[in-house]
Design a protein around this motif. Structure first.
Motif, PDB file in Angstrom:
ATOM      1  N   UNK A  32     -32.085 -13.379 -49.759  1.00  0.00           N
ATOM      2  CA  UNK A  32     -32.144 -14.654 -50.452  1.00  0.00           C
ATOM      3  C   UNK A  32     -30.913 -14.850 -51.306  1.00  0.00           C
ATOM      4  N   UNK A  33     -30.334 -16.054 -51.246  1.00  0.00           N
ATOM      5  CA  UNK A  33     -29.093 -16.313 -51.970  1.00  0.00           C
ATOM      6  C   UNK A  33     -28.887 -17.822 -52.120  1.00  0.00           C
ATOM      7  N   UNK A  34     -28.028 -18.254 -53.037  1.00  0.00           N
ATOM      8  CA  UNK A  34     -27.692 -19.677 -53.116  1.00  0.00           C
ATOM      9  C   UNK A  34     -26.937 -20.135 -51.859  1.00  0.00           C
ATOM     10  N   UNK A  35     -26.982 -21.435 -51.578  1.00  0.00           N
ATOM     11  CA  UNK A  35     -26.327 -21.993 -50.379  1.00  0.00           C
ATOM     12  C   UNK A  35     -24.850 -21.638 -50.293  1.00  0.00           C
ATOM     13  N   UNK A  36     -24.104 -21.817 -51.371  1.00  0.00           N
ATOM     14  CA  UNK A  36     -22.668 -21.540 -51.326  1.00  0.00           C
ATOM     15  C   UNK A  36     -22.393 -20.069 -51.065  1.00  0.00           C
ATOM     16  N   UNK A  37     -23.203 -19.179 -51.627  1.00  0.00           N
ATOM     17  CA  UNK A  37     -23.018 -17.746 -51.378  1.00  0.00           C
ATOM     18  C   UNK A  37     -23.273 -17.432 -49.909  1.00  0.00           C
ATOM     19  N   UNK A  38     -24.241 -18.114 -49.298  1.00  0.00           N
ATOM     20  CA  UNK A  38     -24.519 -17.903 -47.871  1.00  0.00           C
ATOM     21  C   UNK A  38     -23.310 -18.286 -47.030  1.00  0.00           C
ATOM     22  N   UNK A  39     -22.634 -19.369 -47.407  1.00  0.00           N
ATOM     23  CA  UNK A  39     -21.436 -19.774 -46.671  1.00  0.00           C
ATOM     24  C   UNK A  39     -20.352 -18.703 -46.788  1.00  0.00           C
ATOM     25  N   UNK A 142     -38.321 -27.876 -34.047  1.00  0.00           N
ATOM     26  CA  UNK A 142     -38.739 -26.728 -34.849  1.00  0.00           C
ATOM     27  C   UNK A 142     -37.652 -25.678 -35.043  1.00  0.00           C
ATOM     28  N   UNK A 143     -36.469 -25.899 -34.465  1.00  0.00           N
ATOM     29  CA  UNK A 143     -35.392 -24.933 -34.630  1.00  0.00           C
ATOM     30  C   UNK A 143     -34.931 -24.933 -36.074  1.00  0.00           C
ATOM     31  N   UNK A 144     -34.904 -23.759 -36.739  1.00  0.00           N
ATOM     32  CA  UNK A 144     -34.466 -23.746 -38.134  1.00  0.00           C
ATOM     33  C   UNK A 144     -32.994 -24.136 -38.255  1.00  0.00           C
ATOM     34  N   UNK A 145     -32.626 -24.875 -39.304  1.00  0.00           N
ATOM     35  CA  UNK A 145     -31.221 -25.236 -39.508  1.00  0.00           C
ATOM     36  C   UNK A 145     -30.368 -23.984 -39.664  1.00  0.00           C
ATOM     37  N   UNK A 146     -29.099 -24.102 -39.323  1.00  0.00           N
ATOM     38  CA  UNK A 146     -28.194 -22.960 -39.436  1.00  0.00           C
ATOM     39  C   UNK A 146     -27.104 -23.267 -40.441  1.00  0.00           C
ATOM     40  N   UNK A 147     -26.173 -22.364 -40.549  1.00  0.00           N
ATOM     41  CA  UNK A 147     -25.120 -22.466 -41.548  1.00  0.00           C
ATOM     42  C   UNK A 147     -24.207 -23.663 -41.310  1.00  0.00           C
ATOM     43  N   UNK A 148     -24.160 -24.237 -40.094  1.00  0.00           N
ATOM     44  CA  UNK A 148     -23.294 -25.391 -39.874  1.00  0.00           C
ATOM     45  C   UNK A 148     -23.696 -26.546 -40.774  1.00  0.00           C
ATOM     46  N   UNK A 149     -24.924 -26.568 -41.281  1.00  0.00           N
ATOM     47  CA  UNK A 149     -25.370 -27.633 -42.163  1.00  0.00           C
ATOM     48  C   UNK A 149     -25.064 -27.349 -43.643  1.00  0.00           C
ATOM     49  N   UNK A 150     -24.546 -26.177 -43.931  1.00  0.00           N
ATOM     50  CA  UNK A 150     -24.310 -25.805 -45.318  1.00  0.00           C
ATOM     51  C   UNK A 150     -22.881 -26.178 -45.737  1.00  0.00           C
ATOM     52  N   UNK A 151     -22.702 -26.551 -47.006  1.00  0.00           N
ATOM     53  CA  UNK A 151     -21.341 -26.850 -47.473  1.00  0.00           C
ATOM     54  C   UNK A 151     -20.527 -25.568 -47.576  1.00  0.00           C
ATOM     55  N   UNK A 152     -19.283 -25.652 -47.216  1.00  0.00           N
ATOM     56  CA  UNK A 152     -18.373 -24.507 -47.342  1.00  0.00           C
ATOM     57  C   UNK A 152     -17.336 -24.892 -48.363  1.00  0.00           C
ATOM     58  N   UNK A 153     -17.301 -24.157 -49.474  1.00  0.00           N
ATOM     59  CA  UNK A 153     -16.305 -24.459 -50.489  1.00  0.00           C
ATOM     60  C   UNK A 153     -15.133 -23.511 -50.336  1.00  0.00           C
ATOM     61  N   UNK A 154     -13.945 -23.997 -50.597  1.00  0.00           N
ATOM     62  CA  UNK A 154     -12.754 -23.161 -50.502  1.00  0.00           C
ATOM     63  C   UNK A 154     -12.301 -22.792 -51.900  1.00  0.00           C
ATOM     64  N   UNK A 155     -11.803 -21.586 -52.055  1.00  0.00           N
ATOM     65  CA  UNK A 155     -11.382 -21.133 -53.384  1.00  0.00           C
ATOM     66  C   UNK A 155     -10.172 -21.883 -53.901  1.00  0.00           C
TER      67      UNK A 155
END
Length: 155
Positions: A32-39, A142-155
């Motif tokens: 379990x983690x925040x969305x940005x950390x998952x990216x 019913x397919x669970x969403x994947x990381x393509x739907x998550x925001x990716x932040x750049x440093x």
């Protein structure tokens, strides 16, 4: 709270619950983690914690949390089942690859079982699971969403 329904149809079980991982086996586990950390995990992989044990509890609203599903080669496993265990911070020095804390043993605030894997190369990210907060009736797929739907932040 997360429900098993959030994992999608046909999701494999986590270590058959409450069962200590056996040495040298490969398991499907969940982080379990925040969305940005998952990216970041998806692109950079996991990093070791600074003190050789677990990360921090997720004190976030549920909509900001995700689950990273991983495949883990646990290697040699040490059970750490109470605060102050003599190997709590030195388990890797004794040639263990993973620690396992059983549920409700006082090691983690959530009371859930947790594992700590020393070498991030033992962990392969499978996918990212978003919480099913509105129920399956809203999404006919019913397919669970994947990381393509998550925001990716750049440093």
């Amino acid at each position: 709270m997360w429900a098993e329904d959030d994992l999608g149809p046909g999701a494999p079980p986590c270590l058959e619950g409450y069962r200590e991982p056996a040495d040298s086996n490969i398991y499907i586990m969940y982080h379990g983690t925040p969305r940005e950390a998952a990216a970041r995990i998806k692109w950079e992989g996991f990093r070791q914690s600074s003190d050789g044990m677990f990360g921090y509890p997720l004190n976030l609203p549920e909509y900001q949390r995700v689950i990273v599903r991983v495949k883990v080669n646990v290697g040699r496993v040490k059970k750490i089942d109470y605060q102050g265990h003599p190997m709590q911070k030195t388990w890797h020095d004794q040639r263990y690859d993973t620690t396992w804390c059983p549920p409700n043993c006082g090691m983690v605030p959530s009371g859930l079982e947790e594992d700590c894997v020393w070498d991030p190369r033992r962990i392969t990210v499978i996918d990212v699971i978003l919480p099913n907060m509105w129920g399956a009736w809203l999404d006919p797929d019913p397919t669970p969403p994947t990381l393509q739907n998550l925001p990716v932040s750049t440093p």
